[in-house]
Each structure stands twice: as C-alpha cells, then as structure tokens.
Enzyme design. Structure first.
Site, PDB file in Angstrom:
ATOM      1  N   GLU A  49       0.802  -1.220   0.000  1.00  0.00           N
ATOM      2  CA  GLU A  49       0.000   0.000   0.000  1.00  0.00           C
ATOM      3  C   GLU A  49       0.835   1.269   0.000  1.00  0.00           C
ATOM      4  O   GLU A  49       0.813   2.057   0.939  1.00  0.00           O
ATOM      5  CB  GLU A  49      -0.975  -0.040   1.184  1.00  0.00           C
ATOM      6  CG  GLU A  49      -1.936  -1.200   1.013  1.00  0.00           C
ATOM      7  CD  GLU A  49      -3.041  -1.288   2.046  1.00  0.00           C
ATOM      8  OE1 GLU A  49      -2.744  -1.109   3.229  1.00  0.00           O
ATOM      9  OE2 GLU A  49      -4.181  -1.564   1.664  1.00  0.00           O
ATOM     10  N   GLU A  76      -4.159 -10.634   0.249  1.00  0.00           N
ATOM     11  CA  GLU A  76      -4.946 -10.535   1.474  1.00  0.00           C
ATOM     12  C   GLU A  76      -6.385 -10.866   1.113  1.00  0.00           C
ATOM     13  O   GLU A  76      -6.903 -10.391   0.109  1.00  0.00           O
ATOM     14  CB  GLU A  76      -4.904  -9.123   2.069  1.00  0.00           C
ATOM     15  CG  GLU A  76      -3.542  -8.724   2.587  1.00  0.00           C
ATOM     16  CD  GLU A  76      -3.481  -7.293   3.135  1.00  0.00           C
ATOM     17  OE1 GLU A  76      -4.503  -6.769   3.612  1.00  0.00           O
ATOM     18  OE2 GLU A  76      -2.392  -6.704   3.059  1.00  0.00           O
TER      19      GLU A  76
END
Ligand code: GAL
Length: 955
Positions: A412, A482
């Site tokens: 991220e 994820e």
C-alpha cells in the site's frame, strides 16, 4: 535549513553494506541483549548528545531507569502505544516530523570476554530498531540509520576496549523513515530485535550467496555458492566438496514447503566456517503460473505480522517456532511477511519446517491517501536511495533461504518510480525469485497479479480470464495477497474462495488477513486495542483481526481455515459406502497418512477400523469401499466419519494428527415424536395456565415453569450483538449492516400479545413483534402442546411489510436461573459455527461448560453458537428438535454482550440465557471485504416454522 539526521530522507550514514544473515558460525559473537539503562525525553534534542560521551555513564545520573533490550519502551512503562491503520499520527509534511518526538536514550556497558580474538574486525549488528537510531561506541559516533525491521551493521573493531565498553543508542520514535512505515499496526518504538557484536576474522567472507536450483526433468540439483573470499563448500551427505563460485550438479531430493528437504553444508573460508542449510528448488513463471520445481503451487497462506501481547514485535525464538508449528498443524503452507521482513530466525524455521514465503519489504506509505497521495515518497526521486536501501537490506539478508519464493516490494504505497527502481535492482541482484507488489494494478514491476479483498465474483472473473486490464496482466498468475479478513467472528465465505482457487488454474491461492490479533495484554481490559491508551487518532479494534487470539489460542476462524484448506479431500456416498480420496498436495503423495473409518449411531461411535488406500500421487484421486455398515439401532441417525491422520511423527506434529476428515450421513434417524394430549387448565384465580408439567402466565402466555423449574422470558429473538463483520467498514460512506439494524430498531423489538387461547390441543399465543417507529412486523405464533411430561413448542414467524435488511437471527431465547455449568448436545461441534463458517463443525455428542462455550473475541460480539443441534441439555432441561437449530448458552444477555467493549465488561450472572435459532444470517468478511454471500443471507420473507420439544434432562 539542514535537517537533523532523523528528518532527512537518507537511509542513514556510517553503516556497512548489507549482507546475508546467519545464526552462527565459528566466529566469536557477543550477545548484547539484556537490561540496558534508559531515559525517555519528550523531544528529539539533537543539540545535547552528552549522554553518548565517553565517561558519561558513571552509573549515578538522575532520570535514568532500566529497560529490556530487545523491547519497546512503550510496553515497559514509558509512554504508551498508539494504533492507527492508515493514518499518520502526525501531520503529513514529509520528511519532517513533530518536535514532540519521544526519544529514548539507551546505554549499555559490556566487557569483552577474555578470549575475544585480537585479529580481524568486529561489527556491531542491530537487527531491528524503530524508527531511527544514532549509535556511539565509547564516545565515538558510528552513524545513524532508519529502516526499522532491517539489519544495520557498523564496523567497530578499532573502538573496542579490552575492559569496559559503553554503547550509546539514541532512538527517535518519529523520523523521515516513519513515512515509509505506515503499516496497519501499533507504533512501537524501541530496540526491538537483537543487538550483537560479531567478530569478523581475517579471511572471512564479507558476504555469500547460495544458489541451489533443481531441475525436475533430470532430478538434479545445482549448487553454487558465491563469496567475495575464496573458500570451499562441502555437503557431506552428497559428497560435495567444491570451491566457491564453482557449480556442482548431482541428483538430490528437492526442497518444497511440503517436503522441506535441507542438506547440511559448510562454507569454509580461511577465516570462518559457516554452517549452511541448503534446499534445492527452482521458482519460475511457466505458462502464466508460479511453479516450483516444474509444478504450479497453490498458496494456502496467512499474512503474519510479528506480534506478542506482552512484548509487541520483540519475539522470542519459542514464539516464532510456535507460530510455524501452529501454521503447519493447520495446513497453512505459505506466509506473507506482512509488511516487513521478519526476524531472520523466522525464515530459518520456514526453511526447516516447510512454508512458502513472500518476503515483504519494510515499506508502506498508506497515509498519503489522506492527502490524495500528494508527496508520496515512492513517487519522489529524493526518496529512492532510501527505498533501494530497504530493498537491498531485505534481499541481501534473506537471499539464502529456500523458503523465500517471492520478494514483495512493500504494501500500500500507491504507485511510483521508486517502486520500479526497487524492482529493477532486485531483479538484477536475484533472478531466482519472482516479484510481488499489490498496489499497482498495471503490474509493470511484478510477476503476479495480486489483489486484496476482491470478492468471490471478481476472483471468479479473474480466474476465467474475463477481467479487464492491461494485456500483459492477463498473462500473469493471480493471488489474493490478502483476503478473508479474520476480524472477530469469522471470516465467512472461506470455502467458496477455496473452491474458486481449486477450479481455475490461474488462481494460485491466497493469504488470509491475518495471523494474530494485536491485542496488548492489559490489566483492566484483558487485551487492549486502539484508543485504550487514550491515543488519537486511532482505529479501535481493527488491530484485532487475526486467526489467533492475542495469546495464540486458535480462534474458530483458524479451525475453519484448517478444514477448508485440508490437503486431502474426502467425499463419498454414505448409504453406498464409497469414499473418494483426492490428494490436493502439490508434491507429496499420501504415504505419510493413515486412513480410518468409524460408524456412529446418534453421534456415538459403535465401530471403527482402518481404511486401506493404495498410492495416491499429488492431484490424483482414489476410490475405496467402506465395510458393510455395522448397524444396530434401526431408529438411530447414522453416519460414517472418515479421517486421514499422520501415520508417523513429523517435525511439526505427532502421529495421529488429523490431516483431513469427512462425515458421510447414512440414515436420518426416526423423527421426533410430537407430544400432545394434555389439556390446558386455567387456575381458579385466572393468573396461570397449566399444561402438563408446564405453567404459563395466563395474561401474556409466557412460559413460567417446566417441571417446577423457572424459565424466564422465552420468546422470539432476532437480535445478535453485531460482529465486527456486521459493523463493516465504518470509513465507507454507505451505512453498515449493523448501523441499519440499529437504525431500524432490531436491538429493541417490541412484543405485543394479541391472544392467549386454550383449546383441547394446547395453548396458542399470538403476538406481533415489531420495531418502534415502523410498520414492519413479525407475526409470531407460539403453539404449546404436552403429553404431561414433554412440552412441544411450535413457533411460526411471518414477516409483514418489505424488510429492507436481513434479520440477524430467527429463534427463541430463554433464561434458566440458577442453571449449572454443564451443557451437552448432539449436533455440530466442538466449536462454534455459523451458516458460512460451518465447514469444521462435525456431528457428534459434545459436552462443555458454559464458560468454554464462549469464544473470547477481543471486542465482545455474537459468538459461540453450535450448529445443527438435534438435542441439548442445559440447566436440567433437554430440548430436542428436528429443525436442527443453533444453540448458544451464556451467563449474560445479548444486550450485555452488545454493550461490552472488552471481555472484562462481561460478568457472569446466575441465569443461563439459551438461544435456539431456526435460522441465522451468515458472517461474511465485511469488516474489510465482501459481506455475506446471498445463500447465507437471512431475508425476512416467507414464514419460518420451528418446533422443539422440552423434557427433563436425562444426563
Ligand atoms: C489492508 C492492509 C493491511 C490491513 C488490512 C485490514 O489494506 O494491507 O495492512 O490494514 O487491510 O486489516
């Protein structure tokens, strides 16, 4: 203005180039962990460095205490931890940080052992310091560094004294590096990994690179160890003795996560003998698939943060081993080291016990989303040296691990040229592994298309190759780095993901978010989460989203995941007595497993035996026949249970450890006889109605006693204490499910009694159950009948109006004052199960006490239901039902559970509250991902009928 070192973008000054990490060699080392002197200042006073001066540490200064190293000072009584998910807890003004910058000065005095060698060099190694350190030895400044979860070494030989040495380390909580370390976790400053002094003998290698590939066509391994100093590489078991730099090819057994074959080897240079553990394996992208040793692999993974409830990210070796053992025992075959390289010893364990590793760089700049990604360091060339430094420190440290199959650039960080620079550097340095990064949908720097929390439909589209996107991406394999956010009760929908992974070749599995709840041990709360230390901003219990509770007890989510990813699929036809065995391993055959059968009547085993199965290679399926059913009781419900267990002890579990199981129903059993015949009798004073052994309130129709035992508030219940998944993603604009439930008033339904009617058949109570301020309602009828001993309840629930939300549940709940602790039931167990988390629930006769039925989610919420219950006994009452309801029993009410913020808010009362649910809404993983899948939604349409029979408990 020249910025102080902690605020400049550089990775640091003075440290040595990175190199391979290894646990031990024959060179001397001195562990400097232990009690260090410590002083905390509220700000980074860059002017006053006198504490580091030679002679300062005379042992009698004010303001100094002691601290454990490795450790975080905020977990040792100095300051407090702070939790944020994405947000920087300081103004976004890179690379500057606040003047209020907790700064820990550390002093450590050590003596060199008498036999410390005089030749060569010595280096001082820090394995992890958050977030920025300045280092002095005996008054001389060595340098400074950032990169919290990466090693840094300094040459110190010339500074060492034969007597007393003083090491001074100044650690700033905030630094320019903090902008690169915005991972979703507690901010925990300190020297949290080992500090070691290492002798570097003359003639030792500065660095070495073990290349050990495997050619699956020939069965040969090729070993070459590159080193900057000439030496020899020996592998006694293989008869290998070659100079460094020279390849040797010979037949070997390959390394895989399923078969982690390591060869003990030695790298001997003139100055040092380094033990190596060599695993031969080749990672490659072939035909759009991630392959190892020529075969595509399927990740059954987890994301692992380093966490311990008392010591934070300072992990002892036993905890690391416990993590790997727990993973292996739950069939997990892969770890993403979210979101930074772990303690290096963890990777040794992954090599040894067998896990595929995605090693992720210590890099996340997520908080720049709050400012529209303006100033994002990964897209600003001034930061590129810092990014390259981080990439190099990860790759150089971890390059000799067989388990590491992919490098990940970070998490991220948005997109930018800095990431491309990292990718380019890594590819040039190590072409034997693939590259991962999720945050750039163009996939220009990566070898896999990776996403997080994509829903099932999206994943299926990708599996079919129907997703849009750049054409190059369509050629790449897909993983979910994820998914299945394991926050609180859940995650739901795991089986459906797994089915997709197993159906479409392009889908190579995923990594559940995440391994462990980061709840911090707390005297008042049990485990603390965000906000519990008064910190702001914070993200509450979003930090508790793991498959393990903070104390490493497996949550039901882990038990469910174990079942969903079991490496052998057992299916079949119970009445027919056939069993199918599918080997889902990528490499191993099934010779390490033994298969057994048992035959159960009403949940009790009446016969068992061994099931012989011939060889079943990876990906293969075999069919076997069960013996004739050893049936005795013609009225009983019967089933086969087939299990695959470890035939021998392994390094990670003992013989008998369950690898797979299935239950194959045979006969449903006799339907429950429905009692009747008793006629209701009104008391002379008109206040009570007696029906067999039950009494009712004549005005409200409420059941009061049964065989003399008080029963409280038996009625329809639709509410549950919202789960974290019901609470959804509060940062999204649309209201979450729980918000809509509460807005409608499902947590405070009003019950109106419309009629209490007696007849020869029994008692009928008609009610209307409805939320305030709404014309929606649930028409609810209770029909009671009895044969004098047993009591039948038939409940029908018919919705009125167009319900805009699914209902949490439809069932009854009642209180049993003074009930004892023991609960027995025939149904699903031993653990909790909800409609979309029920894979691991198996039918049997189970027993528990009330406390053990509760699942201790860090933030209290709906939990503990046992599914498919045929009968249950609690508080002297037996309830049986052919509708197979779910059972919960608690010493607090749903309202109390709903109001609690921490486990310690829940105080056990004298009454046991029992729920029997005819239907329930699923769980989903809406706390960060898709909600409940349509088949598991409980829509308020049509009539729900539910029947159960009460009788005195027999057990
Ligand atoms: C992801 C992130 C993780 C964690 C997770 C939610 O976006 O990569 O670090 O925040 O969401 O728990």
């Amino acid at each position: 203005m020249e910025l102080p070192h902690h605020e400049d973008v550089s990775p640091g000054t003075g440290s040595l180039p990175p190199r391979a990490w290894y646990a031990a060699s024959d060179a001397a080392t001195l562990c400097l962990n232990g009690r260090w002197r410590f002083r905390l200042s509220p700000a980074a006073d860059t002017e006053d460095e006198t504490f580091a001066a030679d002679g300062y540490d005379d042992g009698a200064r004010d303001g100094w205490g002691e601290i454990a190293v490795p450790g975080h000072w905020v977990l040792q009584g100095h300051g407090a931890p702070h939790y944020t998910n994405q947000l920087y807890p300081f103004p976004v003004d890179p690379p500057r940080v606040p003047t209020e910058n907790p700064t820990g000065d550390h002093l450590h005095t050590f003596e060199l052992p008498a036999d410390w060698p005089r030749d060569g060099e010595a280096v001082l190694r820090f394995d992890g310091v958050e977030s920025c350190a300045g280092v002095w030895l005996n008054g001389t400044e060595l340098g400074d560094f950032k990169g919290s979860r990466l090693p840094h070494e300094f040459a110190v030989g010339a500074l060492l004294r034969s007597g007393r040495n003083v090491l001074a380390v100044r650690v700033h909580q905030w630094s320019a590096g903090s902008y690169l370390e915005d991972q979703d976790q507690w901010w925990l400053p300190g020297i949290f990994r080992d500090v070691t002094l290492l002798h570097r003998p003359e003639g030792c290698a500065r660095d070495f690179f073990v290349h050990a590939g495997y050619d699956h066509r020939t069965g040969a391994g090729t070993l070459r160890v590159d080193s900057d100093v000439q030496g020899r590489v020996t592998v006694p078991e293989l008869g290998v003795d070659v100079p460094t730099g020279e390849p040797v090819t010979l037949p070997v057994e390959p390394w895989t996560a399923e078969t982690p074959r390591l060869y003990d080897a030695t790298l001997a240079t003139p100055g040092e003998r380094i033990p190596l553990r060599v695993g031969f394996r080749t990672v490659a992208l072939r035909d759009g698939r991630i392959t190892v040793n020529g075969r595509p692999i399927l990740f059954r993974g987890v994301n692992r943060h380093e966490f311990h409830p008392e010591t934070g990210r300072a992990l002892d070796p036993e905890t690391m081993r416990a993590d790997v053992l727990l993973m292996k025992r739950h069939h997990i075959n892969a770890v993403r080291t979210s979101h930074y390289p772990p303690h290096p010893a963890f990777l040794d364990l992954c090599d040894e016990l067998g896990l595929w590793v995605i090693d992720e760089c210590d890099l996340e700049t997520h908080g720049f989303t709050a400012v529209g990604w303006r100033g994002n360091p990964v897209d600003d060339d001034r930061w590129t040296p810092a990014l390259l430094d981080r990439a190099a420190r990860m790759v150089e440290r971890d390059k000799n691990h067989a388990s590491v199959v992919l490098w990940s650039l970070g998490n991220e960080c948005g997109t930018g040229s800095g990431l491309s620079a990292m990718a380019e550097w890594i590819r040039a340095r190590d072409d034997s592994r693939l590259l991962h990064y999720e945050g750039d949908r163009s996939c220009k720097d990566t070898d896999v298309y990776s996403r997080m929390y994509a829903d099932h439909a999206d994943v299926e589209r990708i599996g079919r190759g129907e997703d849009d996107g750049p054409p190059e991406r369509a050629q790449l394999p897909f993983i979910l780095c994820e998914y299945a956010h394991a926050m609180g009760n859940g995650p739901g929908g795991l089986s459906e993901y797994q089915r997709l992974f197993e159906t479409y070749d392009r889908l190579q599995g995923g990594f559940v978010w995440e391994w462990i709840d980061h709840g911090i041990a707390h005297p008042a709360y049990g485990f603390a989460y965000g906000g519990d230390f008064g910190e702001r901003p914070h993200d509450g219990n979003f930090v508790c989203d793991g498959l393990l509770f903070p104390d490493r007890t497996p949550s039901p989510g882990l038990v469910e995941y174990k079942k969903v990813i079991e490496p052998v699929r057992i299916d079949g036809d119970g009445p027919d007595g056939t069993v199918g065995i599918t080997n889902l391993h990528d490499f191993a055959d099934l010779s390490h497993l033994a298969l057994t059968w048992s035959f159960e009547e009403d949940g009790t085993t009446v016969a068992d035996g061994v099931l012989a199965v011939g060889p079943v290679g990876p990906g293969e399926r075999a069919e076997v026949k069960l013996p004739p059913p050893p049936r005795r009781d013609p009225d009983a419900e019967t089933q086969w249970t087939v299990r695959a267990v470890l035939a021998e002890d392994t390094a990670w579990a003992a013989r008998g450890h369950e690898a797979a199981w299935a239950q194959l129903p045979v006969e449903r059993g006799m339907m429950l006889p429905m009692p009747g015949g008793a006629v209701p009798v009104r008391d002379t004073d008109g206040r009570r109605i007696t029906l067999g052994a039950a009494t009712f309130d004549a005005r409200t129709g409420a059941l009061r006693t049964f065989h003399g035992r008080e029963i409280r508030e038996l009625r329809l219940d639709v509410w549950r204490a919202p789960t974290d998944n019901d609470n959804g993603m509060p940062w999204r604009p649309e209201p979450t499910l729980a918000t809509r439930w509460r807005a409608l008033g499902l947590d405070r339904m009003l019950h109106r009694v419309d009629a209490v009617e007696t007849s020869a058949e029994g008692l009928t109570v008609r009610t209307r159950v409805a939320p305030a301020a709404s014309d929606l309602a649930l028409r609810t009828e209770y029909l009671w009948a009895s044969n004098g001993i047993e009591l039948l309840l038939r409940m029908t629930v018919t919705p009125e109006g167009d319900w805009p939300v699914p209902l949490p549940r439809i069932g009854i709940r009642f209180g049993l004052p003074g009930a004892g602790d023991r609960v027995r039931w025939f149904g699903g167990g031993p653990g909790e199960a909800y409609p979309d988390t029920a894979a691991a629930s198996r039918i049997g006769v189970w027993e528990s006490d009330i406390a053990a039925l509760q699942t201790p989610y860090v933030r209290p919420q709906e939990n503990g239901a046992r599914a498919d219950v045929r009968w249950a006994e609690v508080g002297g009452v037996r309830v049986a039902s052919d509708d197979h309801p779910a059972l919960t029993a608690r010493r607090w009410t749903t309202e109390q559970l709903d109001a609690a913020r921490h486990r310690t808010d829940l105080v056990a009362g004298d009454t046991v509250w029992v729920s029997l649910d005819a239907a329930r809404h699923g769980i989903g993983s809406g706390s960060c991902g898709p909600g409940v899948l349509p088949p598991y939604e409980l829509r308020a349409t049509g009539t729900t009928s539910f029947a159960c029979v009460f009788s005195p408990a027999t057990g």
